[in-house]
Write a protein that holds these residues in place. Sequence first.
Motif, PDB file in Angstrom:
ATOM      1  N   VAL A  90      16.390   1.624  24.012  1.00 44.95           N
ATOM      2  CA  VAL A  90      15.207   1.116  24.410  1.00 44.95           C
ATOM      3  C   VAL A  90      14.418   1.304  23.605  1.00 44.95           C
ATOM      4  CG1 VAL A  90      13.219   1.364  25.869  1.00 44.95           C
ATOM      5  CG2 VAL A  90      15.089   1.270  26.518  1.00 44.95           C
ATOM      6  N   VAL A  91      13.135   0.191  22.821  1.00 49.64           N
ATOM      7  CA  VAL A  91      12.709   0.235  22.009  1.00 49.64           C
ATOM      8  C   VAL A  91      11.124   0.093  21.343  1.00 49.64           C
ATOM      9  CG1 VAL A  91      12.439  -0.739  19.466  1.00 49.64           C
ATOM     10  CG2 VAL A  91      14.263  -0.565  19.964  1.00 49.64           C
ATOM     11  N   THR A  92      10.189   0.929  21.611  1.00 52.28           N
ATOM     12  CA  THR A  92       8.751   0.381  21.510  1.00 52.28           C
ATOM     13  C   THR A  92       7.991   1.789  19.992  1.00 52.28           C
ATOM     14  OG1 THR A  92       7.064   1.167  22.945  1.00 52.28           O
ATOM     15  CG2 THR A  92       8.534   2.855  23.163  1.00 52.28           C
ATOM     16  N   GLU A  93       6.658   0.925  20.214  1.00 54.05           N
ATOM     17  CA  GLU A  93       5.771   1.671  19.197  1.00 54.05           C
ATOM     18  C   GLU A  93       4.829   2.094  20.156  1.00 54.05           C
ATOM     19  OE1 GLU A  93       3.408  -1.545  17.341  1.00 54.05           O
ATOM     20  OE2 GLU A  93       4.557  -2.869  17.452  1.00 54.05           O
ATOM     21  N   SER A  94       4.326   3.626  19.308  1.00 56.12           N
ATOM     22  CA  SER A  94       3.676   4.778  20.138  1.00 56.12           C
ATOM     23  C   SER A  94       2.513   4.146  20.218  1.00 56.12           C
ATOM     24  CB  SER A  94       3.650   6.193  19.949  1.00 56.12           C
ATOM     25  OG  SER A  94       3.638   5.368  18.247  1.00 56.12           O
ATOM     26  N   ILE A  95       1.682   3.472  19.495  1.00 55.94           N
ATOM     27  CA  ILE A  95       0.585   2.607  19.141  1.00 55.94           C
ATOM     28  C   ILE A  95       0.503   1.813  18.898  1.00 55.94           C
ATOM     29  CG2 ILE A  95      -1.807   2.593  18.479  1.00 55.94           C
ATOM     30  CD1 ILE A  95      -1.133   5.612  20.251  1.00 55.94           C
ATOM     31  N   PHE A  96       0.371   0.660  19.913  1.00 56.55           N
ATOM     32  CA  PHE A  96       0.247  -0.592  19.609  1.00 56.55           C
ATOM     33  C   PHE A  96      -0.701  -1.499  18.589  1.00 56.55           C
ATOM     34  CE2 PHE A  96       3.356  -0.223  23.342  1.00 56.55           C
ATOM     35  CZ  PHE A  96       4.416  -0.490  22.214  1.00 56.55           C
ATOM     36  N   SER A  97       0.427  -1.937  17.442  1.00 55.54           N
ATOM     37  CA  SER A  97      -0.675  -2.146  16.272  1.00 55.54           C
ATOM     38  C   SER A  97      -1.450  -3.112  16.178  1.00 55.54           C
ATOM     39  CB  SER A  97       0.037  -2.730  15.330  1.00 55.54           C
ATOM     40  OG  SER A  97       1.083  -3.913  15.243  1.00 55.54           O
ATOM     41  N   MET A  98      -1.297  -4.222  17.211  1.00 46.16           N
ATOM     42  CA  MET A  98      -2.749  -5.131  17.272  1.00 46.16           C
ATOM     43  C   MET A  98      -3.475  -5.453  18.854  1.00 46.16           C
ATOM     44  SD  MET A  98      -2.266  -8.023  15.257  1.00 46.16           S
ATOM     45  CE  MET A  98      -1.283  -5.911  13.506  1.00 46.16           C
ATOM     46  N   ASP A  99      -3.077  -4.322  19.513  1.00 43.78           N
ATOM     47  CA  ASP A  99      -3.964  -3.605  20.635  1.00 43.78           C
ATOM     48  C   ASP A  99      -5.026  -2.240  20.879  1.00 43.78           C
ATOM     49  OD1 ASP A  99      -3.290  -6.373  22.924  1.00 43.78           O
ATOM     50  OD2 ASP A  99      -1.554  -5.659  21.443  1.00 43.78           O
ATOM     51  N   GLY A 100      -4.057  -1.662  19.552  1.00 38.12           N
ATOM     52  CA  GLY A 100      -4.507   0.053  19.811  1.00 38.12           C
ATOM     53  C   GLY A 100      -3.841   0.589  20.518  1.00 38.12           C
ATOM     54  N   ASP A 101      -3.645   0.380  21.858  1.00 38.56           N
ATOM     55  CA  ASP A 101      -2.882   1.364  23.771  1.00 38.56           C
ATOM     56  C   ASP A 101      -2.147   1.723  22.699  1.00 38.56           C
ATOM     57  OD1 ASP A 101      -1.608  -1.461  23.200  1.00 38.56           O
ATOM     58  OD2 ASP A 101      -1.579  -1.011  25.455  1.00 38.56           O
ATOM     59  N   ALA A 102      -1.695   2.884  23.811  1.00 35.97           N
ATOM     60  CA  ALA A 102      -0.074   3.806  23.069  1.00 35.97           C
ATOM     61  C   ALA A 102       1.166   3.185  24.718  1.00 35.97           C
ATOM     62  CB  ALA A 102      -0.769   5.220  24.001  1.00 35.97           C
ATOM     63  N   ALA A 103       1.750   3.292  24.281  1.00 34.40           N
ATOM     64  CA  ALA A 103       2.981   3.200  24.903  1.00 34.40           C
ATOM     65  C   ALA A 103       2.952   4.547  25.976  1.00 34.40           C
ATOM     66  CB  ALA A 103       4.214   3.292  24.232  1.00 34.40           C
ATOM     67  N   LEU A 104       3.246   4.052  27.458  1.00 32.05           N
ATOM     68  CA  LEU A 104       3.213   5.115  28.554  1.00 32.05           C
ATOM     69  C   LEU A 104       5.087   6.073  27.861  1.00 32.05           C
ATOM     70  CD1 LEU A 104       2.843   3.123  30.858  1.00 32.05           C
ATOM     71  CD2 LEU A 104       1.588   4.233  30.013  1.00 32.05           C
ATOM     72  N   LEU A 105       4.824   6.507  26.763  1.00 34.14           N
ATOM     73  CA  LEU A 105       6.266   7.699  26.328  1.00 34.14           C
ATOM     74  C   LEU A 105       6.422   8.510  27.263  1.00 34.14           C
ATOM     75  CD1 LEU A 105       5.603   8.163  22.512  1.00 34.14           C
ATOM     76  CD2 LEU A 105       6.860   6.689  23.482  1.00 34.14           C
ATOM     77  N   LYS A 106       5.729   9.087  27.748  1.00 40.26           N
ATOM     78  CA  LYS A 106       6.344  10.153  28.604  1.00 40.26           C
ATOM     79  C   LYS A 106       7.392   9.437  29.754  1.00 40.26           C
ATOM     80  CE  LYS A 106       3.153  14.239  28.067  1.00 40.26           C
ATOM     81  NZ  LYS A 106       2.600  15.157  29.685  1.00 40.26           N
ATOM     82  N   GLU A 107       6.876   8.596  30.177  1.00 39.61           N
ATOM     83  CA  GLU A 107       7.070   8.147  31.059  1.00 39.61           C
ATOM     84  C   GLU A 107       8.796   7.663  30.888  1.00 39.61           C
ATOM     85  OE1 GLU A 107       3.556   8.061  32.342  1.00 39.61           O
ATOM     86  OE2 GLU A 107       4.016   7.624  30.555  1.00 39.61           O
ATOM     87  N   ILE A 108       8.796   6.710  29.535  1.00 35.15           N
ATOM     88  CA  ILE A 108       9.896   5.756  28.977  1.00 35.15           C
ATOM     89  C   ILE A 108      11.127   7.184  28.600  1.00 35.15           C
ATOM     90  CG2 ILE A 108      10.114   4.320  26.675  1.00 35.15           C
ATOM     91  CD1 ILE A 108       7.401   3.130  27.041  1.00 35.15           C
ATOM     92  N   VAL A 109      10.314   8.239  27.842  1.00 34.49           N
ATOM     93  CA  VAL A 109      11.547   8.972  27.958  1.00 34.49           C
ATOM     94  C   VAL A 109      11.619   9.883  29.204  1.00 34.49           C
ATOM     95  CG1 VAL A 109      11.398  11.582  27.779  1.00 34.49           C
ATOM     96  CG2 VAL A 109      10.273  10.168  25.940  1.00 34.49           C
ATOM     97  N   GLU A 110      11.594   9.854  30.644  1.00 32.50           N
ATOM     98  CA  GLU A 110      11.995  10.041  31.714  1.00 32.50           C
ATOM     99  C   GLU A 110      13.416   8.779  31.808  1.00 32.50           C
ATOM    100  OE1 GLU A 110      13.667  10.565  35.769  1.00 32.50           O
ATOM    101  OE2 GLU A 110      11.813   8.918  35.046  1.00 32.50           O
ATOM    102  N   LEU A 111      12.914   7.391  31.900  1.00 32.16           N
ATOM    103  CA  LEU A 111      13.830   6.385  32.262  1.00 32.16           C
ATOM    104  C   LEU A 111      14.898   6.260  31.785  1.00 32.16           C
ATOM    105  CD1 LEU A 111      10.986   4.178  33.240  1.00 32.16           C
ATOM    106  CD2 LEU A 111      12.464   4.583  34.582  1.00 32.16           C
ATOM    107  N   LYS A 112      14.385   6.615  30.406  1.00 32.48           N
ATOM    108  CA  LYS A 112      16.072   6.288  29.266  1.00 32.48           C
ATOM    109  C   LYS A 112      16.867   7.345  28.555  1.00 32.48           C
ATOM    110  CE  LYS A 112      14.853   9.241  26.137  1.00 32.48           C
ATOM    111  NZ  LYS A 112      16.086  10.060  24.992  1.00 32.48           N
ATOM    112  N   SER A 113      16.449   9.082  29.926  1.00 31.21           N
ATOM    113  CA  SER A 113      17.348   9.714  29.911  1.00 31.21           C
ATOM    114  C   SER A 113      17.823   9.851  30.505  1.00 31.21           C
ATOM    115  CB  SER A 113      16.427  10.690  29.977  1.00 31.21           C
ATOM    116  OG  SER A 113      16.197  11.068  28.619  1.00 31.21           O
ATOM    117  N   ARG A 114      17.641   8.521  32.106  1.00 32.38           N
ATOM    118  CA  ARG A 114      18.123   9.206  33.224  1.00 32.38           C
ATOM    119  C   ARG A 114      19.013   8.388  32.718  1.00 32.38           C
ATOM    120  NH1 ARG A 114      14.417   6.667  37.851  1.00 32.38           N
ATOM    121  NH2 ARG A 114      12.923   8.288  37.031  1.00 32.38           N
ATOM    122  N   HIS A 115      19.086   6.937  32.665  1.00 31.03           N
ATOM    123  CA  HIS A 115      20.389   5.900  32.795  1.00 31.03           C
ATOM    124  C   HIS A 115      20.828   6.346  31.046  1.00 31.03           C
ATOM    125  CE1 HIS A 115      18.582   3.898  35.928  1.00 31.03           C
ATOM    126  NE2 HIS A 115      17.284   3.979  35.362  1.00 31.03           N
TER     127      HIS A 115
END
Length: 388
Positions: free
Chosen positions: A174-199
């Motif tokens: 799974v690949v994501t940015e933490s802060i997105f370069s053109m929108d300035g918003d944040a990835a939902l990292l806590k939730e993404i970490v939980e999903l990647k770990s579960r699978h």
Amino acid sequence: MPDTERTWNIAAQLDDLRAQELWRELRPLDEAHGLTVRSGDREWINFSSNDYLGLAHSQEMQAALEDGIAKYGGGSGASRLVCGTHRSHVTLEEALAHFKGTEAALTFSSGFAVALGTIPALVGAGDTIILDKLCHASLVDAARLSGATIRVFPHNHLDKLERLLQTAQGRVLVVTESIFSMDGDAALLKEIVELKSRHGAWLLVDEAHAVGVLGPQGRGLSAALGVDQQVDLHLGTLSKAFGLSGGYLAASRQVIDLLINRARSFIYSTAPPMHLAHALTTMIDLISSRRGDLLRSKLHTNVGQAVQLLKDIGMSPPAVQAAILPVIIGEASQALAASARLRDSGFLIPCIRYPTVARGSARLRITLSAEHSVSQITALGSALQAAL
């Protein structure tokens, strides 16, 4: 003999770019001293640089570079695996690993080179890469180069991500940015970490626009959220908050050893100059220090002022956690015109268009620095209101 110019049809391609308002050209600056840039007899306040902490032209940077050049001279003279690895490179990589809380780290010539070297070295045919739709072009290109199956989920759409994880084949990244370069918003990292770990997937997080800016000691969004130890691959750049150039991958010792042997953008590139590695080690110490905390505090104060000014002139800025404020206009021609009006008013904020962002979402990308003053940000608010 064929008419090669007509076969390649370069002129028609250039005409097409102009017709679509997608023409770009280089605009050399004669001087760039901190926030003030000059070309010819024109001068602007720069609200487009990624030098978030204002370190690129700082006294600390100048001293570190001068010391590095005095000790090590110019270029490294060879690739890292030939004779280009110097103790200064190793010291920098040890400092980066400590900074990111990983076993090891490896530096590359650029952030783009990190992605191109890392992803194809770790996954390939039969594997699956799942990317956020707004991931940086370097991550997309690296995924394509790997030969793995590529799946894309809409930006921060966790339900779609989970469905893709349920059907993914082979090794899954799974690949994501933490802060997105053109929108300035944040990835939902806590939730993404939980999903990647579960699978049972691995997670690569590009912290280019968060390191130095967010988290304890500026260690990034993953550290701010307390999930940094659950991120498998920490990708970052040394050209933004660090104020210089290059990129790094921080991970386990085994991953780094594999990259040393398989990452083509690392193996086949001349090592960065030793004086840069020396200066970057100094910058890590600064960013991690009380001085770094003060710079981050000033940056966040500046961001808060800019957000309020945008609201005062009737705009609805997105929720931001870092230093990027997009002003989405829509049509490229209108965004170009607004950028030109700002330039005439003394502010440098280039227009961002397709393919960097989706068609119909052209924007002004405002970036803040710890160096900006209250008066400069206030003046930008007035100029922006007049330009839109």
